[in-house]
Design a protein around this motif. Structure first.
Motif, PDB file in Angstrom:
ATOM      1  N   PRO A 100      27.537  31.968  66.106  1.00 45.61           N
ATOM      2  CA  PRO A 100      28.561  31.324  65.289  1.00 45.61           C
ATOM      3  C   PRO A 100      29.849  31.147  66.102  1.00 45.61           C
ATOM      4  CG  PRO A 100      28.252  33.588  64.614  1.00 45.61           C
ATOM      5  CD  PRO A 100      27.154  33.299  65.575  1.00 45.61           C
ATOM      6  N   ARG A 101      30.574  30.061  65.795  1.00 48.19           N
ATOM      7  CA  ARG A 101      31.790  29.755  66.545  1.00 48.19           C
ATOM      8  C   ARG A 101      32.972  29.669  65.589  1.00 48.19           C
ATOM      9  NH1 ARG A 101      32.806  27.501  71.517  1.00 48.19           N
ATOM     10  NH2 ARG A 101      30.566  27.235  71.855  1.00 48.19           N
TER      11      ARG A 101
ATOM     12  N   ALA B  65      33.949  27.075  62.866  1.00 44.28           N
ATOM     13  CA  ALA B  65      33.615  25.795  63.461  1.00 44.28           C
ATOM     14  C   ALA B  65      32.118  25.547  63.422  1.00 44.28           C
ATOM     15  CB  ALA B  65      34.130  25.712  64.901  1.00 44.28           C
ATOM     16  N   SER B  66      31.323  26.602  63.544  1.00 41.65           N
ATOM     17  CA  SER B  66      29.871  26.477  63.474  1.00 41.65           C
ATOM     18  C   SER B  66      29.306  27.810  63.021  1.00 41.65           C
ATOM     19  CB  SER B  66      29.292  26.094  64.842  1.00 41.65           C
ATOM     20  OG  SER B  66      27.879  26.068  64.795  1.00 41.65           O
ATOM     21  N   SER B  67      28.373  27.773  62.054  1.00 45.27           N
ATOM     22  CA  SER B  67      27.808  29.004  61.514  1.00 45.27           C
ATOM     23  C   SER B  67      26.365  29.186  61.936  1.00 45.27           C
ATOM     24  CB  SER B  67      27.902  29.002  59.982  1.00 45.27           C
ATOM     25  OG  SER B  67      27.208  27.875  59.454  1.00 45.27           O
ATOM     26  N   THR B  68      26.013  28.715  63.134  1.00 46.25           N
ATOM     27  CA  THR B  68      24.639  28.876  63.612  1.00 46.25           C
ATOM     28  C   THR B  68      24.257  30.348  63.651  1.00 46.25           C
ATOM     29  OG1 THR B  68      25.468  28.853  65.875  1.00 46.25           O
ATOM     30  CG2 THR B  68      24.707  26.767  64.976  1.00 46.25           C
TER      31      THR B  68
END
Length: 290
Positions: free
Chosen positions: A240-241, A233-236
């Motif tokens: 990461p999510r 969902a998110s690769s920050t």
């Protein structure tokens, strides 16, 4: 051009007022100062006619002559002001109910947008845009009537025993449809197999006077397999999510997260465990679609 609302006045009444023999009062018996006849005529026209704003078909008999003459004056003004030909307003417009209704509605609207007698957007935003649309509708009506093609009024053609624009109803079908009463009921599907439903019609004494057709409802469809899809969902870099979607018809399922260093050996993820730097791990968000 002269206002379509002005009407002819009797001169005798104004002569008497000018002589002071019958001066208007304020409603309490106090004579008012002399009022110029032209001004008094405008004051007497302070509001719309009593019938104006009523549906054309509902105007009472006592007002119909005045209504027709007022509408004619307005139509004469409208035709001259906007330079309309007979293809828009034919000479026999008053013999066409649809054209008359359109012109009457336009007259009421034109009066309304100017009623407040103050600068505003009504005439530009409401009246003039509708004048163009009004002309388009009138052209269609007049073209369908066919009067301008022959140069004389043309009555609509009737086919069969009924007059023109009269519906030849199937009275039995109409009565059955219009008198139909409809009720609704929520039912439960059977857990397995097929369930059958029908409605009985009973009278006030409880006697059965009819039954409906039969409707069959099968058991609700079930999702046979459990499927899960995991996406990033998110690769920050810092947090990461992941998001998992679970397809299932069951309501007793949960999600447990696992980690693996090589994709072969899996261990349950401890959401409360800390990594080597002492940072507590974040749990991934779970999305379950049932």
């Amino acid at each position: 051009m002269a206002s379509p609302w002005s009407q002819d006045e009797e001169d005798d009444a104004w002569d008497e007022m000018a002589a002071g023999t019958d001066r208007p009062t304020d409603g309490q018996g106090t004579p008012l100062p002399f009022v110029d006849p032209s001004v008094a005529a405008e004051l007497s026209q302070d509001g719309p006619p009593a019938w104006m704003g009523t549906r054309w078909r509902d105007i009472e008999a006592e007002y119909q002559w005045d209504a027709w003459n007022t509408l004619r004056r307005w139509v004469d003004w409208f035709v001259g002001e906007y330079r309309l030909g007979t293809s828009v307003v034919p000479v026999c417009w008053f013999r066409h109910p649809d054209v008359t209704a359109e012109l009457y509605a336009a007259m009421c609207m034109e009066y309304k947008v100017w009623e407040e007698q103050a600068p505003g957007l009504g005439p530009m935003m409401m009246w003039h845009p509708h004048v163009e649309m009004l002309q388009m509708r009138l052209r269609r009506m007049v073209d369908e009537a066919g009067c301008t093609k022959t140069g004389a009024h043309k009555e609509p053609e009737a086919y069969g025993a009924r007059g023109a624009y009269q519906i030849d109803y199937d009275e039995a079908d109409w009565l059955r449809w219009a008198s139909t009463e409809r009720e609704h009921e929520m039912v439960e599907r059977p857990e397995k197999g097929v369930g059958y439903f029908r409605a009985r019609i009973v009278d006030s004494d409880g006697g059965v006077v009819g039954t409906s057709n039969v409707v069959a409802l099968g058991a609700a469809a079930q999702v046979q397999d459990v499927a899960a899809e995991l996406v990033v969902a998110s690769s920050t870099p810092s947090a990461p999510r992941l998001s998992v979607a679970v397809a299932s018809g069951r309501d007793d399922l949960g999600v447990e997260w696992e980690t693996s260093p090589d994709g072969e050996v899996w261990d349950a993820q401890d959401e409360g465990a800390k990594d080597d730097d002492g940072v507590r791990g974040r749990a991934a968000r779970v999305v379950v679609n049932e």
